[in-house]
Design a protein around this motif. Structure first.
Motif, PDB file in Angstrom:
ATOM      1  N   UNK A 127      11.411   1.105  -0.708  1.00 57.93           N
ATOM      2  CA  UNK A 127      12.318   2.160  -0.232  1.00 57.93           C
ATOM      3  C   UNK A 127      12.108   3.461  -1.011  1.00 57.93           C
ATOM      4  N   UNK A 128      11.850   3.348  -2.301  1.00 58.32           N
ATOM      5  CA  UNK A 128      11.652   4.564  -3.084  1.00 58.32           C
ATOM      6  C   UNK A 128      10.301   5.205  -2.756  1.00 58.32           C
ATOM      7  N   UNK A 129       9.279   4.402  -2.532  1.00 59.28           N
ATOM      8  CA  UNK A 129       7.990   4.953  -2.106  1.00 59.28           C
ATOM      9  C   UNK A 129       8.114   5.621  -0.742  1.00 59.28           C
ATOM     10  N   UNK A 130       8.949   5.060   0.131  1.00 59.77           N
ATOM     11  CA  UNK A 130       9.161   5.648   1.455  1.00 59.77           C
ATOM     12  C   UNK A 130       9.808   7.018   1.344  1.00 59.77           C
ATOM     13  N   UNK A 157      11.033  10.581  10.837  1.00 56.35           N
ATOM     14  CA  UNK A 157      10.090  10.126   9.823  1.00 56.35           C
ATOM     15  C   UNK A 157      10.007   8.599   9.883  1.00 56.35           C
ATOM     16  N   UNK A 158       8.841   8.087  10.259  1.00 58.85           N
ATOM     17  CA  UNK A 158       8.613   6.643  10.320  1.00 58.85           C
ATOM     18  C   UNK A 158       7.942   6.192   9.032  1.00 58.85           C
ATOM     19  N   UNK A 159       8.570   5.234   8.357  1.00 59.01           N
ATOM     20  CA  UNK A 159       8.032   4.679   7.116  1.00 59.01           C
ATOM     21  C   UNK A 159       7.705   3.211   7.354  1.00 59.01           C
ATOM     22  N   UNK A 160       6.425   2.912   7.420  1.00 57.34           N
ATOM     23  CA  UNK A 160       5.978   1.544   7.702  1.00 57.34           C
ATOM     24  C   UNK A 160       5.270   0.982   6.481  1.00 57.34           C
ATOM     25  N   UNK A 161       5.792  -0.121   5.984  1.00 61.94           N
ATOM     26  CA  UNK A 161       5.249  -0.748   4.781  1.00 61.94           C
ATOM     27  C   UNK A 161       4.058  -1.616   5.177  1.00 61.94           C
ATOM     28  N   UNK A 162       2.873  -1.218   4.722  1.00 60.27           N
ATOM     29  CA  UNK A 162       1.657  -1.988   4.994  1.00 60.27           C
ATOM     30  C   UNK A 162       1.479  -3.104   3.978  1.00 60.27           C
ATOM     31  N   UNK A 163       1.893  -2.846   2.753  1.00 60.48           N
ATOM     32  CA  UNK A 163       1.802  -3.851   1.690  1.00 60.48           C
ATOM     33  C   UNK A 163       2.984  -3.645   0.748  1.00 60.48           C
ATOM     34  N   UNK A 164       3.698  -4.726   0.459  1.00 65.71           N
ATOM     35  CA  UNK A 164       4.928  -4.626  -0.327  1.00 65.71           C
ATOM     36  C   UNK A 164       4.756  -5.307  -1.677  1.00 65.71           C
ATOM     37  N   UNK A 165       4.925  -4.536  -2.741  1.00 66.36           N
ATOM     38  CA  UNK A 165       4.893  -5.082  -4.099  1.00 66.36           C
ATOM     39  C   UNK A 165       5.968  -4.397  -4.940  1.00 66.36           C
ATOM     40  N   UNK A 166       7.171  -4.304  -4.362  1.00 69.79           N
ATOM     41  CA  UNK A 166       8.299  -3.697  -5.065  1.00 69.79           C
ATOM     42  C   UNK A 166       8.394  -2.205  -4.834  1.00 69.79           C
ATOM     43  N   UNK A 167       9.630  -1.692  -4.757  1.00 72.08           N
ATOM     44  CA  UNK A 167       9.849  -0.258  -4.637  1.00 72.08           C
ATOM     45  C   UNK A 167       9.465   0.327  -3.296  1.00 72.08           C
ATOM     46  N   UNK A 189      12.443   2.680   9.268  1.00 69.04           N
ATOM     47  CA  UNK A 189      11.735   1.931   8.225  1.00 69.04           C
ATOM     48  C   UNK A 189      11.392   0.558   8.775  1.00 69.04           C
ATOM     49  N   UNK A 190      10.213   0.096   8.459  1.00 67.29           N
ATOM     50  CA  UNK A 190       9.823  -1.237   8.885  1.00 67.29           C
ATOM     51  C   UNK A 190       8.773  -1.813   7.953  1.00 67.29           C
ATOM     52  N   UNK A 191       8.675  -3.138   7.971  1.00 68.27           N
ATOM     53  CA  UNK A 191       7.701  -3.837   7.138  1.00 68.27           C
ATOM     54  C   UNK A 191       6.819  -4.695   8.039  1.00 68.27           C
ATOM     55  N   UNK A 192       5.508  -4.543   7.913  1.00 66.85           N
ATOM     56  CA  UNK A 192       4.605  -5.336   8.733  1.00 66.85           C
ATOM     57  C   UNK A 192       4.662  -6.808   8.343  1.00 66.85           C
ATOM     58  N   UNK A 193       4.424  -7.710   9.293  1.00 68.06           N
ATOM     59  CA  UNK A 193       4.570  -9.138   9.024  1.00 68.06           C
ATOM     60  C   UNK A 193       3.784  -9.640   7.823  1.00 68.06           C
TER      61      UNK A 193
END
Length: 233
Positions: A126-129, A114-124, A64-68
């Motif tokens: 981990x559950x969306x992943x 399974x790679x889960x990369x957050x492109x835009x974060x507005x809550x939830x 899991x990762x979140x883009x800058x």
């Protein structure tokens, strides 16, 4: 309490899926839940961790990762600063949840990553992943059958997840960031397609919550997750 987009307390945000978002992956999709957008890609590796070698069992794991620029202020790129405790906890949750989907002895000695990369974060995120990752994982297994790497499709137990919180004393489903940041209680629920719970994380942010509060959150979570399972059809 007035919610964003004038949602009722028991309504999900708008959801969409874009399949095949990464052509180089064995399977991929982009899941959008409101302003939260997560890219879920699956890679199939013909090996397993040492503790599973010669057991006939495969492995499912997640990263899991979140883009800058996924958040309003730049999120530090973890490849530079090292993985945070939060990230490690989230990807362990995702991996545990996805391993509930299938009997690992049915996929052979291979790893599905399974790679889960957050492109835009507005809550939830981990559950969306979890919700998106599970759908991408099913697609990867279907492709393994089509490619002849599996003789038949393993039996799959659908998995999905959602967040619930208590805001101004009212339990509410699928929190966005503006709601999550002021919630008195924050919870994440992971459920299987047959109605059994896989994991529940619930934390009081302001004052302790009652059994009645927890039951109300559980009821909302079950309603929301059953709606998410419609994505499997």
């Amino acid at each position: 309490m007035k919610r964003s987009q004038n949602r009722s307390s028991d309504s999900l945000r708008e959801i969409s899926l874009e399949w095949g978002f990464q052509p180089g992956a064995d399977a991929s999709l982009l899941i959008r839940m409101g302003g939260t957008h997560v890219l879920c890609g699956v890679s199939i590796e013909e090996n397993v961790p040492p503790f599973l070698k010669d057991t006939g069992k495969g492995w499912i794991t997640a990263e899991y990762g979140m883009l800058p620029c996924a958040t309003s202020s730049r999120y530090k790129r973890e490849s530079v600063g090292g993985r945070s405790g939060r990230t490690s906890e989230i990807q362990r949750l995702i991996g545990r949840s996805l391993r509930m989907m299938v009997d690992l002895s049915q996929i052979g000695e291979r790893t599905l990553r399974v790679d889960c990369d957050v492109l835009n974060a507005d809550g939830g995120t981990r559950t969306a992943s979890i919700t998106g990752g599970a759908l991408a994982l099913r697609l990867a297994l279907q492709k393994m059958v089509a490619d002849g790497r599996l003789q038949k499709m393993p039996e799959i137990l659908p998995v999905a997840a959602i967040s619930v919180g208590v805001i101004e004393g009212e339990p509410s489903l699928d929190l966005d960031y503006s709601e999550d940041s002021r919630a008195e209680v924050d919870a994440n629920f992971v459920m299987s397609g047959d109605g059994r719970w896989i994991e529940i994380q619930s934390t009081a942010e302001g004052t302790p919550f009652t059994g009645e509060d927890f039951q109300a959150m559980t009821t909302l979570a079950e309603k929301g997750i059953r709606e998410l399972f419609e994505l499997w059809q």
